[in-house]
Scaffold this motif. Sequence first.
Motif, mmCIF file in Angstrom:
data_model
loop_
_atom_site.group_PDB
_atom_site.id
_atom_site.type_symbol
_atom_site.label_atom_id
_atom_site.label_comp_id
_atom_site.label_asym_id
_atom_site.label_seq_id
_atom_site.Cartn_x
_atom_site.Cartn_y
_atom_site.Cartn_z
ATOM 1 N N LYS A 124 13.867 51.717 50.139
ATOM 2 C CA LYS A 124 13.639 50.280 49.967
ATOM 3 C C LYS A 124 14.500 49.489 50.951
ATOM 4 O O LYS A 124 14.062 48.466 51.477
ATOM 5 C CB LYS A 124 13.934 49.845 48.526
ATOM 6 C CG LYS A 124 12.971 50.386 47.498
ATOM 7 C CD LYS A 124 11.540 50.075 47.806
ATOM 8 C CE LYS A 124 11.134 48.696 47.409
ATOM 9 N NZ LYS A 124 9.712 48.418 47.666
ATOM 10 N N GLN A 125 15.706 49.942 51.220
ATOM 11 C CA GLN A 125 16.550 49.274 52.210
ATOM 12 C C GLN A 125 15.901 49.352 53.578
ATOM 13 O O GLN A 125 15.871 48.361 54.319
ATOM 14 C CB GLN A 125 17.926 49.935 52.267
ATOM 15 C CG GLN A 125 18.773 49.706 51.064
ATOM 16 C CD GLN A 125 20.079 50.483 51.137
ATOM 17 O OE1 GLN A 125 20.328 51.222 52.085
ATOM 18 N NE2 GLN A 125 20.910 50.322 50.125
ATOM 19 N N GLU A 126 15.348 50.512 53.905
ATOM 20 C CA GLU A 126 14.683 50.710 55.186
ATOM 21 C C GLU A 126 13.454 49.799 55.303
ATOM 22 O O GLU A 126 13.209 49.201 56.355
ATOM 23 C CB GLU A 126 14.270 52.178 55.298
ATOM 24 C CG GLU A 126 13.916 52.620 56.687
ATOM 25 C CD GLU A 126 13.628 54.109 56.713
ATOM 26 O OE1 GLU A 126 12.440 54.464 56.686
ATOM 27 O OE2 GLU A 126 14.596 54.892 56.753
ATOM 28 N N GLN A 127 12.690 49.691 54.230
ATOM 29 C CA GLN A 127 11.513 48.819 54.227
ATOM 30 C C GLN A 127 11.908 47.366 54.449
ATOM 31 O O GLN A 127 11.273 46.644 55.218
ATOM 32 C CB GLN A 127 10.769 48.929 52.891
ATOM 33 C CG GLN A 127 10.034 50.218 52.697
ATOM 34 C CD GLN A 127 9.441 50.312 51.306
ATOM 35 O OE1 GLN A 127 9.235 49.304 50.652
ATOM 36 N NE2 GLN A 127 9.192 51.520 50.857
ATOM 37 N N TYR A 128 12.960 46.933 53.773
ATOM 38 C CA TYR A 128 13.409 45.549 53.909
ATOM 39 C C TYR A 128 13.799 45.257 55.353
ATOM 40 O O TYR A 128 13.433 44.216 55.908
ATOM 41 C CB TYR A 128 14.575 45.290 52.962
ATOM 42 C CG TYR A 128 15.086 43.878 53.031
ATOM 43 C CD1 TYR A 128 14.323 42.817 52.543
ATOM 44 C CD2 TYR A 128 16.313 43.589 53.595
ATOM 45 C CE1 TYR A 128 14.784 41.524 52.611
ATOM 46 C CE2 TYR A 128 16.780 42.293 53.660
ATOM 47 C CZ TYR A 128 16.019 41.269 53.172
ATOM 48 O OH TYR A 128 16.475 39.978 53.246
#
Length: 169
Positions: A63-67
């Motif tokens: 999710k951090q990577e997606q953000y």
Amino acid sequence: MPRVRRCRQPGCHLMVKLPDHYCAKHYEHEAEYLASRQKWTRSGDQATMHKYNTVTRYRTYDKQEQYQFYRGKQWQSLRQLALDRDHYICQYCGRSNSNTVDHIVPIEYDQQGMADVNNLATICRSCHYAKTQWEQSYYGTGQGNQRQDVQPIRSVDKIVPFLGRQRKR
């Protein structure tokens, strides 16, 4: 002359002096209204925001990577390519002036399609909401859901019947 506003009680048209929100007839609602306002003003503090970011928004490394992806230039250029290709028309229902771009196969399910313009489609808000609900049940995406082992559907035409939409073409 004192500043006034209309009473917040639905159907009441009496004017009240600021800082009050209710007239004398409906004043018993004032404390309840102020308490609800306090609840929301407190929710913007740093501790609440930190909890939201660490527990909900960036709950995993993915999710951090997606953000970070959605904040970058690569996403902006891919998004613009998809909007230009689709002429700002929702690919699910045909509504014009749609300016949201969505991954056909969610990147939470398949990371490989994150930067693939063929995995992007222009979508309106109502279709996006319906598609997100469908993705959560079909793919098992979203917080608290269990990921399903299903075949990804890569065609907008095959997803439309699941959303209960009819295309205008």
